[in-house]
Write an enzyme that holds these catalytic residues in place. Structure first.
Site, PDB file in Angstrom:
ATOM      1  N   SER A 240       1.046  -1.042   0.148  1.00 19.64           N
ATOM      2  CA  SER A 240      -0.137  -0.082  -0.030  1.00 19.64           C
ATOM      3  C   SER A 240       0.857   1.315   0.052  1.00 19.64           C
ATOM      4  O   SER A 240       1.672   1.526  -0.954  1.00 19.64           O
ATOM      5  CB  SER A 240      -0.830  -0.054   1.161  1.00 19.64           C
ATOM      6  N   ASP A 467      -9.716  -4.214  -4.734  1.00 19.01           N
ATOM      7  CA  ASP A 467      -9.186  -3.364  -3.846  1.00 19.01           C
ATOM      8  C   ASP A 467      -9.882  -2.103  -3.589  1.00 19.01           C
ATOM      9  O   ASP A 467      -9.966  -1.310  -4.327  1.00 19.01           O
ATOM     10  CB  ASP A 467      -7.497  -3.319  -4.069  1.00 19.01           C
ATOM     11  N   HIS A 495      -7.797  -5.561   0.298  1.00 15.87           N
ATOM     12  CA  HIS A 495      -6.505  -4.654   0.114  1.00 15.87           C
ATOM     13  C   HIS A 495      -5.215  -5.605   0.170  1.00 15.87           C
ATOM     14  O   HIS A 495      -5.196  -6.216   1.090  1.00 15.87           O
ATOM     15  CB  HIS A 495      -6.589  -3.632   1.166  1.00 15.87           C
TER      16      HIS A 495
END
Length: 525
Positions: A240, A467, A495
């Site tokens: 991320s 996501d 995610h």
């Protein structure tokens, strides 16, 4: 990240990263009772300092070369080794002194060691050290653990490194959890004054560090860590926000890029407005996927069509905002906490049953005990309002340096909100109607732009089609921008992929880490 890697100061959308995937974090709640434990599974919490001493700069370094040549003293900490590394507070002015970076190393188990693999779980603001145990036990395969020292670190401003501090829990809790309605220019002015006051408290407690927690500085720290652990090339896994950190590193030090995995990618060329809009749309899609799944099963409290079910989820937040829900422990759940409690379950589809349980409780009992526990999990907060990390405020401080913010009038903000709500009618206002970094005491000078990292070795970028926090398009964009980018797609919900996407994703990632072979163009799992 939810996330966001979104520089709206009211952090309704910060990245929970792989560390906060429901499979890891919600496991600590218990499938039936959902009793909040002291720490989430696979996570070690670090309590923020109350003294403010953590933000004090150390003695100036003689030179960059001296910092790179420093001898690190490792000490035993459980099954791992721990150390602190000195880094300049300001990479452009060594006279301002040094800060400390907390580092923890899980030694390679095999004799044929390939070097170190540095790890970042996302955020910004998340502790890499807090993620290490979970990564070792639940993500990496035995061959990777045999070949690599797994090295976690708390980026500058976070966790056990020299950290952003903002005062006591009461001030932070009021700031993070209060419902703030913005329905006029006066409301917007008041919200900005509130941000400015909290920002000033952070500046007073943190000092000069508050202006040096940007991602470029953190990427330079990464190269320092590469050197002090003794590696010629940096091998790296970033989730991320960690993909933004990794891509920034690759742009600065392409010649030092080793095996790089960037999972749940950000597009570094995006403006704050683009990021907010596309992430809002990503969460809208995730809510729709949840409602569709819920209504297809038994025991779903959402009735009617999928659209009607989504409206009912929105009504839960509106109900809590109008009259906070009884949490059953002497506390209540307002609209902000209800939103947090819903959002945290969208990071992993294995956590959807917890959302069903929370919604059922609201619908059938008009209480919010489960939502309260989920919100506390999201916030790194205990039931009595104590914060177990500085992640929420570090998130704000880092993003405010990474993303330039535009100061708009209330009418201009409404125009932006209308664009967001057009693609995300359920929670679009949560992403758009907020005071932002325009009131923070330090401002961003970064100009968002593509990162090409010309000359870097192959970089593996992973995107998940469902996501919500880092939409799949961002992974496509980053892989396309990087001269040596290679995209791996996971057709899944939630995610990030590595650690959640099964054997197909694991084999592709670990084959690359061990053999240097990137998946073929167009590879998908």
């Amino acid at each position: 990240m939810p996330l966001s890697v979104e520089p709206v100061v009211h952090p309704a959308h910060r990245d929970r990263s792989a560390r906060r995937s429901a499979r890891a974090a919600l496991a600590s709640l218990g499938a039936l009772t959902l009793l909040l434990s002291g720490c989430a599974a696979g996570k070690v919490q670090s309590t923020p300092s109350e003294s403010g001493a953590g933000a004090t700069a150390g003695a100036p370094a003689d030179s960059i070369d001296a910092l790179y040549a420093q001898q690190v003293e490792w000490s035993d900490c459980g099954e791992d080794e721990c150390a602190t590394v000195a880094a300049p507070l300001d990479w452009d002015d060594l006279s301002l002194g040094t800060i400390e970076l907390a580092v923890q190393r899980h030694a390679a188990t095999g004799a044929d060691r390939m070097g170190s693999l540095l790890l970042n779980p996302g955020g910004p603001g998340q502790s890499g050290i807090g993620f290490l145990g979970y990564a070792v036990s639940d993500i990496f395969g035995a061959e990777v653990l045999s070949a690599y020292d797994i090295v976690a670190f708390d980026p500058r401003g976070t966790g056990d490194s020299t950290a952003v501090q903002c005062g006591g829990d009461a001030l932070i809790d009021e700031y993070l959890t209060q419902d703030v309605e913005i329905e006029s220019q006066e409301d917007l002015d008041a919200a900005r004054a509130r941000v400015a006051a909290v920002g000033q408290a952070c500046l007073e407690a943190t000092g000069d560090l508050l202006g040096h927690v940007d991602t470029v500085s953190a990427a330079k720290d990464l190269d320092l860590l590469r050197a002090v652990v003794g590696d010629e090339k940096l091998n790296y896994l970033g989730y991320s926000y960690g993909t933004f950190l990794g891509a920034t590193y690759a742009g600065l030090f392409p010649e030092n890029v080793g095996r790089f995995v960037l999972d749940g990618a950000l597009d570094p060329s995006m403006s704050n407005d683009q990021l907010s809009l596309e992430q809002a749309e990503g969460f809208e899609t995730a809510v729709r996927a949840y409602v569709t799944d819920c209504q297809a099963g038994s025991g779903c409290p959402l009735t009617g069509t999928v659209d009607e079910g989504m409206q009912q989820i929105r009504q839960v937040v509106d109900r809590a905002e109008a009259r906070p829900l009884d949490a059953g422990d002497g506390t209540t759940v307002n609209g902000t906490l209800a939103f947090y409690g819903i959002i945290v379950t969208l990071y992993d589809d294995s956590s959807w049953p917890y959302l069903t349980q929370a919604l059922t409780e609201v619908v059938t009992q008009n209480t919010g005990g489960t939502l309260a526990q989920l919100a506390n999990l999201y916030l790194d907060r205990t039931a009595d309002g104590a914060y177990t990390s500085n992640a929420m405020m570090a998130f704000t401080a880092i993003n405010c340096l990474d993303y330039p913010s535009v100061e708009r009038s209330y009418d201009e903000l409404l125009e932006v909100a209308a664009e967001v709500e057009a693609v995300a009618p359920t929670f679009g206002d949560q992403f758009a109607l907020a005071a932002g970094c325009e009131s923070w005491p330090v401002t961003s000078t970064r100009e968002p732009a593509p990162i090409t990292a010309e000359g870097a070795g192959p970089i593996l970028v992973i995107g998940t089609t469902g996501d919500p926090a880092t939409p799949y398009r961002w992974a496509e964009a980053l892989a396309d921008q990087l001269e040596s980018g290679h995209l791996l797609t996971w057709d899944g919900e939630g995610h990030t992929a590595y650690g959640r996407g099964g054997a197909c994703v694991a084999d592709a990632v670990e084959g690359y880490l061990l053999d240097g072979e990137v998946p073929a163009d167009g590879a998908a799992c």
